[in-house]
Scaffold this motif. Structure first.
Motif, PDB file in Angstrom:
ATOM      1  N   TYR A  10       0.792  -1.143  -0.096  1.00 21.44           N
ATOM      2  CA  TYR A  10       0.126   0.059  -0.110  1.00 21.44           C
ATOM      3  C   TYR A  10       0.933   1.312   0.003  1.00 21.44           C
ATOM      4  O   TYR A  10       1.767   1.208   0.956  1.00 21.44           O
ATOM      5  N   ARG A  55       2.888   6.111  -4.348  1.00 21.79           N
ATOM      6  CA  ARG A  55       2.531   6.729  -5.424  1.00 21.79           C
ATOM      7  C   ARG A  55       3.552   7.279  -6.687  1.00 21.79           C
ATOM      8  O   ARG A  55       3.428   7.189  -7.614  1.00 21.79           O
ATOM      9  N   THR A  60      -0.430   2.180  -6.841  1.00 18.52           N
ATOM     10  CA  THR A  60      -1.680   3.052  -6.797  1.00 18.52           C
ATOM     11  C   THR A  60      -2.768   1.888  -5.915  1.00 18.52           C
ATOM     12  O   THR A  60      -2.827   0.750  -6.112  1.00 18.52           O
ATOM     13  N   THR A  63      -1.390  -2.970  -4.031  1.00 17.80           N
ATOM     14  CA  THR A  63      -0.738  -3.475  -5.547  1.00 17.80           C
ATOM     15  C   THR A  63      -0.141  -4.824  -4.804  1.00 17.80           C
ATOM     16  O   THR A  63       0.437  -5.069  -4.050  1.00 17.80           O
ATOM     17  N   GLY A  83       2.640  -3.659 -21.668  1.00 23.14           N
ATOM     18  CA  GLY A  83       2.971  -3.000 -20.460  1.00 23.14           C
ATOM     19  C   GLY A  83       4.010  -1.964 -20.414  1.00 23.14           C
ATOM     20  O   GLY A  83       4.754  -1.888 -21.522  1.00 23.14           O
ATOM     21  N   GLN A 102       2.935  -1.538 -15.136  1.00 22.14           N
ATOM     22  CA  GLN A 102       1.695  -0.899 -15.551  1.00 22.14           C
ATOM     23  C   GLN A 102       1.185  -1.641 -16.888  1.00 22.14           C
ATOM     24  O   GLN A 102       1.949  -1.523 -18.029  1.00 22.14           O
ATOM     25  N   ASP A 103       0.176  -2.409 -16.787  1.00 19.22           N
ATOM     26  CA  ASP A 103      -0.494  -3.024 -18.028  1.00 19.22           C
ATOM     27  C   ASP A 103      -1.209  -2.148 -18.946  1.00 19.22           C
ATOM     28  O   ASP A 103      -1.376  -0.960 -18.758  1.00 19.22           O
ATOM     29  N   GLN A 105      -4.022  -1.670 -19.810  1.00 22.06           N
ATOM     30  CA  GLN A 105      -5.577  -1.196 -19.190  1.00 22.06           C
ATOM     31  C   GLN A 105      -5.158  -0.310 -17.985  1.00 22.06           C
ATOM     32  O   GLN A 105      -6.039   0.218 -17.483  1.00 22.06           O
ATOM     33  N   GLY A 106      -3.985   0.079 -17.669  1.00 19.66           N
ATOM     34  CA  GLY A 106      -3.482   0.795 -16.747  1.00 19.66           C
ATOM     35  C   GLY A 106      -3.610   0.274 -15.202  1.00 19.66           C
ATOM     36  O   GLY A 106      -3.353   0.906 -13.938  1.00 19.66           O
ATOM     37  N   ASN A 107      -3.568  -1.244 -15.060  1.00 17.00           N
ATOM     38  CA  ASN A 107      -3.544  -1.965 -13.746  1.00 17.00           C
ATOM     39  C   ASN A 107      -2.031  -2.012 -13.347  1.00 17.00           C
ATOM     40  O   ASN A 107      -1.251  -2.323 -14.297  1.00 17.00           O
ATOM     41  N   VAL A 108      -1.633  -2.020 -12.396  1.00 14.76           N
ATOM     42  CA  VAL A 108      -0.303  -1.934 -11.761  1.00 14.76           C
ATOM     43  C   VAL A 108      -0.111  -3.577 -11.362  1.00 14.76           C
ATOM     44  O   VAL A 108      -0.831  -4.259 -10.649  1.00 14.76           O
ATOM     45  N   ILE A 109       0.945  -4.085 -11.679  1.00 14.35           N
ATOM     46  CA  ILE A 109       1.482  -5.309 -11.502  1.00 14.35           C
ATOM     47  C   ILE A 109       2.719  -5.271 -10.805  1.00 14.35           C
ATOM     48  O   ILE A 109       3.835  -4.880 -11.326  1.00 14.35           O
TER      49      ILE A 109
END
Length: 114
Positions: A10, A55, A60, A63, A83, A102-103, A105-109
């Motif tokens: 976090y 951040r 975000t 994670t 990504g 970041q993929d 779609q904007g998702n964080v991996i």
């Protein structure tokens, strides 16, 4: 290939307040308590980490970090799949490597290699 979920991190702006909240939530004291990172390891549960200024490092919300055998190969595969690297692989102590991608779609991996 990811083998298991390693931890959820976090991003926080007030590490002391976040540490107090997660100590109350998880019922355990931090296993690692440093100004740059606080780590909880509840019994029979996923590890939880608090990252000051996370951040700014591409994190975000909560994670998830996936355990991988070869972090550089995994970062390369994710980039080839569309990504974008937001945090290059680096050692966070004890030989543990982490990276953030970041993929499309904007998702964080998050990725972690022990």
């Amino acid at each position: 290939m990811a083998s298991k979920l390693d931890a959820i991190l976090y991003p926080v702006t007030d590490i002391a307040a976040a540490k107090a909240q997660f100590t109350a939530l998880l019922g355990v004291e931090p296993a690692v308590d440093q100004p740059y990172y606080v780590h909880f390891q509840p019994a029979d549960s996923l590890a939880v980490g608090l990252v000051p200024n996370g951040r700014d490092r591409g994190l975000t919300g909560g994670t998830p970090f996936w355990t991988v055998d070869d972090i550089n190969a995994e970062v390369k595969a994710l980039v080839e799949a569309g990504g974008t690297v937001t945090e290059d692989p680096h050692d966070v102590g004890g030989g543990k490597l982490v990276a953030v991608v970041q993929d499309a779609q904007g998702n964080v991996i998050g990725l972690a290699q022990s």
